[in-house]
Write a protein that holds these residues in place. Structure first.
Motif, PDB file in Angstrom:
ATOM      1  N   ALA A  55       1.226  -1.536  -0.068  1.00  0.00           N
ATOM      2  CA  ALA A  55      -0.269   0.387   0.092  1.00  0.00           C
ATOM      3  C   ALA A  55       0.860   1.564   0.260  1.00  0.00           C
ATOM      4  O   ALA A  55       1.069   2.057  -0.205  1.00  0.00           O
ATOM      5  CB  ALA A  55      -1.245  -0.156   1.427  1.00  0.00           C
ATOM      6  N   ARG A  56       2.353   1.102   0.276  1.00  0.00           N
ATOM      7  CA  ARG A  56       2.745   2.665   0.406  1.00  0.00           C
ATOM      8  C   ARG A  56       4.090   2.758  -0.351  1.00  0.00           C
ATOM      9  O   ARG A  56       4.637   3.774  -0.091  1.00  0.00           O
ATOM     10  CB  ARG A  56       3.733   2.427   2.085  1.00  0.00           C
ATOM     11  CG  ARG A  56       2.249   2.520   3.329  1.00  0.00           C
ATOM     12  CD  ARG A  56       3.094   2.586   4.099  1.00  0.00           C
ATOM     13  NE  ARG A  56       2.242   2.994   5.883  1.00  0.00           N
ATOM     14  CZ  ARG A  56       2.705   2.637   7.449  1.00  0.00           C
ATOM     15  NH1 ARG A  56       3.741   2.388   7.339  1.00  0.00           N
ATOM     16  NH2 ARG A  56       1.226   2.907   7.909  1.00  0.00           N
ATOM     17  N   ARG A  57       4.331   1.313  -0.850  1.00  0.00           N
ATOM     18  CA  ARG A  57       5.705   1.933  -1.937  1.00  0.00           C
ATOM     19  C   ARG A  57       5.127   1.707  -3.694  1.00  0.00           C
ATOM     20  O   ARG A  57       5.785   1.624  -4.019  1.00  0.00           O
ATOM     21  CB  ARG A  57       6.300   0.497  -1.799  1.00  0.00           C
ATOM     22  CG  ARG A  57       7.263   0.997   0.128  1.00  0.00           C
ATOM     23  CD  ARG A  57       7.937   1.830   0.173  1.00  0.00           C
ATOM     24  NE  ARG A  57       8.618   2.335   1.426  1.00  0.00           N
ATOM     25  CZ  ARG A  57       9.086   1.511   1.916  1.00  0.00           C
ATOM     26  NH1 ARG A  57      10.217   0.910   1.011  1.00  0.00           N
ATOM     27  NH2 ARG A  57      10.357   1.743   3.259  1.00  0.00           N
ATOM     28  N   THR A  58       3.867   1.177  -3.696  1.00  0.00           N
ATOM     29  CA  THR A  58       3.420   1.037  -4.861  1.00  0.00           C
ATOM     30  C   THR A  58       1.891   1.811  -5.166  1.00  0.00           C
ATOM     31  O   THR A  58       1.555   2.198  -4.003  1.00  0.00           O
ATOM     32  CB  THR A  58       3.068  -0.655  -4.961  1.00  0.00           C
ATOM     33  OG1 THR A  58       1.659  -0.866  -4.445  1.00  0.00           O
ATOM     34  CG2 THR A  58       3.888  -1.446  -4.930  1.00  0.00           C
ATOM     35  N   THR A  59       1.251   1.803  -5.992  1.00  0.00           N
ATOM     36  CA  THR A  59       0.339   2.541  -6.186  1.00  0.00           C
ATOM     37  C   THR A  59      -0.641   1.416  -6.853  1.00  0.00           C
ATOM     38  O   THR A  59      -2.065   1.574  -7.365  1.00  0.00           O
ATOM     39  CB  THR A  59       0.241   3.197  -7.608  1.00  0.00           C
ATOM     40  OG1 THR A  59       0.370   2.632  -9.099  1.00  0.00           O
ATOM     41  CG2 THR A  59       1.082   4.056  -7.362  1.00  0.00           C
ATOM     42  N   VAL A  60      -0.980   0.119  -6.789  1.00  0.00           N
ATOM     43  CA  VAL A  60      -1.864  -1.417  -6.826  1.00  0.00           C
ATOM     44  C   VAL A  60      -2.873  -0.911  -5.834  1.00  0.00           C
ATOM     45  O   VAL A  60      -4.502  -1.320  -6.611  1.00  0.00           O
ATOM     46  CB  VAL A  60      -0.509  -2.452  -6.352  1.00  0.00           C
ATOM     47  CG1 VAL A  60      -1.961  -3.434  -6.436  1.00  0.00           C
ATOM     48  CG2 VAL A  60       0.766  -2.825  -7.509  1.00  0.00           C
ATOM     49  N   GLU A 117      -4.629   1.683  -2.105  1.00  0.00           N
ATOM     50  CA  GLU A 117      -5.084   2.681  -1.698  1.00  0.00           C
ATOM     51  C   GLU A 117      -4.250   2.209  -0.332  1.00  0.00           C
ATOM     52  O   GLU A 117      -4.257   3.314   0.702  1.00  0.00           O
ATOM     53  CB  GLU A 117      -6.525   3.320  -1.729  1.00  0.00           C
ATOM     54  CG  GLU A 117      -6.519   3.900  -3.584  1.00  0.00           C
ATOM     55  CD  GLU A 117      -7.832   4.351  -3.464  1.00  0.00           C
ATOM     56  OE1 GLU A 117      -8.953   4.460  -2.068  1.00  0.00           O
ATOM     57  OE2 GLU A 117      -8.272   4.574  -4.608  1.00  0.00           O
ATOM     58  N   ASP A 118      -4.790   1.555   0.832  1.00  0.00           N
ATOM     59  CA  ASP A 118      -4.431   0.879   1.626  1.00  0.00           C
ATOM     60  C   ASP A 118      -4.077  -0.763   1.568  1.00  0.00           C
ATOM     61  O   ASP A 118      -4.465  -0.854   0.934  1.00  0.00           O
ATOM     62  CB  ASP A 118      -5.759   1.416   2.789  1.00  0.00           C
ATOM     63  CG  ASP A 118      -7.080   0.773   2.476  1.00  0.00           C
ATOM     64  OD1 ASP A 118      -7.032  -0.479   2.545  1.00  0.00           O
ATOM     65  OD2 ASP A 118      -8.356   1.399   2.258  1.00  0.00           O
ATOM     66  N   TYR A 119      -3.978  -0.701   3.093  1.00  0.00           N
ATOM     67  CA  TYR A 119      -3.689  -2.176   3.234  1.00  0.00           C
ATOM     68  C   TYR A 119      -4.649  -3.259   3.829  1.00  0.00           C
ATOM     69  O   TYR A 119      -4.219  -4.769   3.829  1.00  0.00           O
ATOM     70  CB  TYR A 119      -2.429  -2.146   4.178  1.00  0.00           C
ATOM     71  CG  TYR A 119      -3.664  -2.119   5.911  1.00  0.00           C
ATOM     72  CD1 TYR A 119      -2.732  -2.804   6.249  1.00  0.00           C
ATOM     73  CD2 TYR A 119      -2.950  -0.920   6.285  1.00  0.00           C
ATOM     74  CE1 TYR A 119      -3.657  -2.288   7.918  1.00  0.00           C
ATOM     75  CE2 TYR A 119      -2.666   0.224   7.601  1.00  0.00           C
ATOM     76  CZ  TYR A 119      -2.949  -1.064   8.608  1.00  0.00           C
ATOM     77  OH  TYR A 119      -3.646  -1.124   9.566  1.00  0.00           O
TER      78      TYR A 119
END
Length: 378
Positions: free
Chosen positions: A185-190, A192-194
């Protein structure tokens, strides 16, 4: 990645280190007293007996004997370990759980996750997964007991899904999924949240595990499929939860003030445990199993024994003897929810969330196992 360590974390590490050193050092210096009479007797011995399909396991100065006769177990020299739980082991697991939750809270603080109750819902499938994996172990035992059939998991691999080892296995699986989803969630744009990928990962593992049990029911004789147990357990648990939660929201608002809808989830988890016990212990034979199930925990067994001693047999034949356990579970869940007030949620939101996850797991873990082992006739 490194994180600065706080004084609280150093104190926690010191306490855990001392406890581990005491157990390891004591086991090396006094193997019969510390390891044999305590660690093995109450914790590892029951796992060994369960994993080998034995009635009990006997410790004899480092040599372990697997005993397959209940009569021989009764006359064996202590320490003797039986599959399942004891009051000592359950207290030990509870203490370990609480200490572990503190450590996980520190990790969540560093990761800056778990501050709201969405984490509880995301981890919900993992709680069910733990119960389902225990049923896989039950199916493995059923395979060993079936004539001409070999276990699909042999010792020591099968110990990974036997309590208490499965707790650590589930902890590693869940933590790995959480860290991976946070990274995603934080290192990619795949995503929006975890939360959604975490729930998706748990759901996929759960579906695969239950699917394996369904496969066994279709291809083997030692596993069957009796969906009425799942249907009735979930139906009664949901109706009871709805009625009790409606009353709580109207008449006992302090109980629900800190948890909101999550409180209903906690109550439902423990209602599942209570209903699964009532159905499995009292009505399994009427619903299609060859005989009623037997209690797996000391508390369940104690409730049944007390009910049998208090109520006459003429009453028990109509009511069963496990129903007080359902009342006990509901009352305990409401008491815990009353402790989880809004003030605690504001002061320690991550620990608040983790504790709620643990309370759900304490109810839904064994409850889902009892429900599914009845559903699959094992």
């Amino acid at each position: 990645m490194t994180f600065p360590e706080t004084d609280r974390e150093r104190a926690w590490t010191a306490v855990v280190g001392v406890a581990v050193l005491a157990l390891v050092g004591g086991s090396l210096l006094f193997p019969d007293t510390v390891y044999g009479d305590f660690v093995w007797h109450y914790f590892w011995g029951p796992v060994v007996a369960d994993a080998n399909g034995a009635q009990c396991a006997v410790w004899n100065g480092g040599a372990v004997q697997h005993v397959y006769s209940s009569t021989a177990c009764a006359t064996a020299t202590e320490p003797v370990a039986y599959p399942g739980y004891t009051l000592v082991s359950e207290v030990g697991y509870a203490v370990t759980l609480l200490v572990s939750l503190v450590g996980v809270t520190f990790l969540l603080d560093h990761l800056e996750v778990g501050e709201d109750l969405r984490l509880l819902y995301a981890l919900f499938p993992f709680v069910l997964l733990g119960g389902a994996l225990r049923v896989v172990e039950d199916a493995n035992d059923a395979a060993a007991a079936a004539p001409g059939v070999e276990q699909f998991l042999n010792f020591p691999v099968n110990t990974l899904i036997i309590s208490p080892v499965i707790y650590f296995v589930m902890f590693v699986i869940t933590l790995a999924a959480l860290v991976a989803c946070v990274f995603l969630a934080r290192r990619t744009t795949v995503v929006e949240d975890y939360y959604r990928p975490l729930a998706g990962a748990g759901t996929a593992l759960l579906v695969a595990t239950v699917g394996f049990l369904v496969y066994l029911s279709a291809t083997t004789e030692y596993v069957s499929l009796l969906p009425q147990f799942t249907v009735l357990t979930l139906l009664f648990a949901t109706v009871i939860t709805a009625a009790v939660w409606y009353y709580v929201r109207r008449s006992l608002p302090d109980v629900a003030s800190g948890t909101e809808f999550a409180g209903a989830v906690v109550l439902w988890a423990h209602a599942v445990d209570g209903v699964a016990n009532v159905i499995g212990l009292d009505w399994a034979a009427e619903l299609g199993l060859p005989r009623d199930l037997v209690p797996k925990h000391p508390v369940n067994a104690a409730v049944v024994d007390i009910t049998q001693n208090v109520l006459p047999a003429s009453v028990i034949q109509y009511t069963g003897d496990a129903w007080p356990f359902l009342l006990l579970k509901i009352a305990a869940a409401l008491f815990v929810l009353w402790l989880f007030n809004a003030e605690l949620r504001e002061e320690a939101p991550r620990y608040f969330t983790l504790m709620l996850v643990a309370v759900v797991a304490v109810g839904l873990g064994p409850g889902s196992r009892d429900m599914l082992r009845a559903t699959f006739g094992i």
